[in-house]
Design a protein around this motif. Sequence first.
Motif, PDB file in Angstrom:
ATOM      1  N   SER A 101       2.303   6.460   3.758  1.00 18.66           N
ATOM      2  CA  SER A 101       2.293   6.775   2.328  1.00 18.66           C
ATOM      3  C   SER A 101       3.350   5.974   1.591  1.00 18.66           C
ATOM      4  CB  SER A 101       2.526   8.269   2.130  1.00 18.66           C
ATOM      5  OG  SER A 101       3.802   8.634   2.654  1.00 18.66           O
TER       6      SER A 101
ATOM      7  N   LYS B  49       2.186   2.367   0.716  1.00 19.93           N
ATOM      8  CA  LYS B  49       1.168   2.151  -0.322  1.00 19.93           C
ATOM      9  C   LYS B  49       1.789   1.478  -1.538  1.00 19.93           C
ATOM     10  CE  LYS B  49      -1.931   5.822   1.184  1.00 19.93           C
ATOM     11  NZ  LYS B  49      -2.591   7.094   0.837  1.00 19.93           N
ATOM     12  N   GLN B  50       0.905   0.918  -2.359  1.00 19.83           N
ATOM     13  CA  GLN B  50       1.351   0.041  -3.435  1.00 19.83           C
ATOM     14  C   GLN B  50       2.229   0.753  -4.459  1.00 19.83           C
ATOM     15  OE1 GLN B  50       0.469  -3.093  -3.066  1.00 19.83           O
ATOM     16  NE2 GLN B  50       1.715  -3.821  -4.768  1.00 19.83           N
ATOM     17  N   LYS B  51       1.933   2.029  -4.756  1.00 15.42           N
ATOM     18  CA  LYS B  51       2.665   2.742  -5.793  1.00 15.42           C
ATOM     19  C   LYS B  51       4.138   2.875  -5.448  1.00 15.42           C
ATOM     20  CE  LYS B  51      -1.294   5.458  -7.374  1.00 15.42           C
ATOM     21  NZ  LYS B  51      -1.845   6.824  -7.546  1.00 15.42           N
ATOM     22  N   ALA B  52       4.427   3.230  -4.196  1.00 14.58           N
ATOM     23  CA  ALA B  52       5.818   3.410  -3.787  1.00 14.58           C
ATOM     24  C   ALA B  52       6.437   2.135  -3.228  1.00 14.58           C
ATOM     25  CB  ALA B  52       5.919   4.521  -2.748  1.00 14.58           C
TER      26      ALA B  52
ATOM     27  N   ASP C 181       6.312  -0.980  -4.180  1.00 19.27           N
ATOM     28  CA  ASP C 181       6.871  -1.946  -5.129  1.00 19.27           C
ATOM     29  C   ASP C 181       8.284  -1.593  -5.557  1.00 19.27           C
ATOM     30  OD1 ASP C 181       4.538  -3.310  -4.998  1.00 19.27           O
ATOM     31  OD2 ASP C 181       3.639  -2.352  -6.761  1.00 19.27           O
ATOM     32  N   HIS C 182       8.677  -0.329  -5.445  1.00 17.57           N
ATOM     33  CA  HIS C 182       9.991   0.094  -5.899  1.00 17.57           C
ATOM     34  C   HIS C 182      11.085  -0.107  -4.852  1.00 17.57           C
ATOM     35  CE1 HIS C 182       8.183   1.866  -9.469  1.00 17.57           C
ATOM     36  NE2 HIS C 182       7.272   2.437  -8.685  1.00 17.57           N
TER      37      HIS C 182
ATOM     38  N   GLU D 107      -5.415  -4.351   1.352  1.00 20.21           N
ATOM     39  CA  GLU D 107      -3.996  -4.364   1.033  1.00 20.21           C
ATOM     40  C   GLU D 107      -3.298  -5.611   1.564  1.00 20.21           C
ATOM     41  OE1 GLU D 107      -3.406   0.485   1.172  1.00 20.21           O
ATOM     42  OE2 GLU D 107      -2.300  -0.832   2.526  1.00 20.21           O
TER      43      GLU D 107
END
Length: 626
Positions: free
Chosen positions: A338, A341-344, A346-347, A435
Amino acid sequence: MFADGGRGGAGPGPGGLNHLSFDPASTNKSLQFSGAAGPRVSESQSPAENGSDPGKKRKRGTVPPADGGRNLSLDSIPMGLPMSDPAAWTTAMNNLGMAPMGMTGQPLLPDLPPPATRERPPGCKTVFVGGLPENGTEQIIMEVFEQCGEVIAIRKSKKNFCHIRFAEEFMVDKALYLSGYRIRLGSSTDKKDTGRLHVDFAQARDDLYEWECKQRMLAREERHRRRLEEERFRPPSPPPVVHYSDHECSVVAEKLKDDTKFLEAIQTLLTWIERGEVNRRTANNFYSMIQSANSHIRRLVNEKAAHEKEMEEAKEKFKLALSGILVQFEQIVAVYHSASKQKAWDHFTKAQRKNISVWCKQAEEIRNIHNDELMGIRREEEMEMSDEEIEDPSEMKETEESALVSQVEALKEENDSLRWQLDAYRNEVELLKQEQGKASRDEDTTKEQQMKLLQQALQGMQKHLLKVQDEYKKREAELEKVREDKLKIETLLENLKEQQSIADEEDKEREAVDCQGNESSTPRVCACSQEKESPVEKTLSNSPVKSEREVLLVGIISTFLHVHPFGASIEYICSYLQRLDSKICTAEVEVLMTRLQNTFRQELSGVGASLEKRWKFCGFDGLKMT
């Protein structure tokens, strides 16, 4: 380095000379020998006393001998010999009781080496002494060298050298420090009365022989010590077994009944039997002891079962703990996925992403290892269960159509679940491929490894799916065989019903014919007709099957015994029939089977306590006979 301490001799020595004290600690006096008339050699002054240069030759004052005898003195000279190890030289001087001082009373310089010697032979107690005066005697040599220790033997040669053998090896070290000193007999300066000593190691056969004897003694002591150590750690030998007697037999018989002393008693019994103590007189005693030993089998089996139970409980605990660990690993891996995944993703920074990828890889590897271990445990349990099924053929033969159907349904469900897992893996692979194009180059290595792991898991699932499909086909084939057997049984029952109906019709026709016949016929003719029709009448009047229910029972029992070619007990047959009808009793079935002797046959199988009565189907043999 030698001095007499300013004292003369106390009394005459051998050859008119007195022995003077040998003090290696003094460095400003020379060794002197005196006769009865007084000192024959005057004391030599040190360079500090006469004010002369230390490098110049010192002058010696002499007193003319009154008796015309010879005087002996040792002239100390500075030692200019090379020194390889000053510390060793100083240590040796201290061990000999001599201060490491020079000729002028100053401390010995570190660059002054010991006298050059040859290699020391093993166990050396003999020295070579060269440079002796030609007029020197064994008595003079003894006076000089006995101050180093006890002299055992002196072997003097005519060529101004000799060999001196001491009592101990350390005395040789003392004698070596006399090397380099000048010796002079009296005050004579004649060449025959002077000489410069050279002391070195000598190789002697006696020394070597004594050293070898000592080494052999040490080796013997070492072997003896090792043998004692080995014997100390060696396990004790078993106690001797007593000879057979009636008293000892009764003692062993009592011990065999005790669990704590059983092992000792059984060993004694085994030894007696191997010795040949069994004969006609003692056979009964030995049989009773063997019977007592046999009674322990049940105890041992119970102990084994208890240990196996403990082992199974431990396996179950381990399996539960392992499954709990796997659940936690799955949750941790899910957290990593999880986070990837891209949402987390990148940060996170580049270093954080790298650490998360490494952690995810490690967790997946450990998870896979534990999962393989758990699957191996389950496979072993399944193999053990299959072995137990193979070992019990009677239970395998009891499998019915319902059991096979349930197994087929279970296999179908497992097949469907495997297909769903396969689809899930495929979807996950597709997501990873999508991905992979979006992720950075740092993620390529981890994604490739994940792809490889997923592909390996996919291949394993496919292989497992193929195995399940093969098992499904085998189960279907077995189900088809059971259905064919069922159809055969139904046809057999129909044939039996038709034969029964035909037999009933023939009975009715014959009864009608008998009523219409001539009643005035002679008894002989009746007897003849009865004899001709006896087989048919017997089958009609003495028919063992009296109802349709019994016909059905005969058909079912025949089918059951046909499947069991080695026969079955009446309890086994009734347990099978009671599944169909709970009102059936054992006595009814046994009476019915005893009436049908051409269809069923009872046989005895087993030996002794395992003797058992079994019923077998012999209907086909009866058809062949008829």
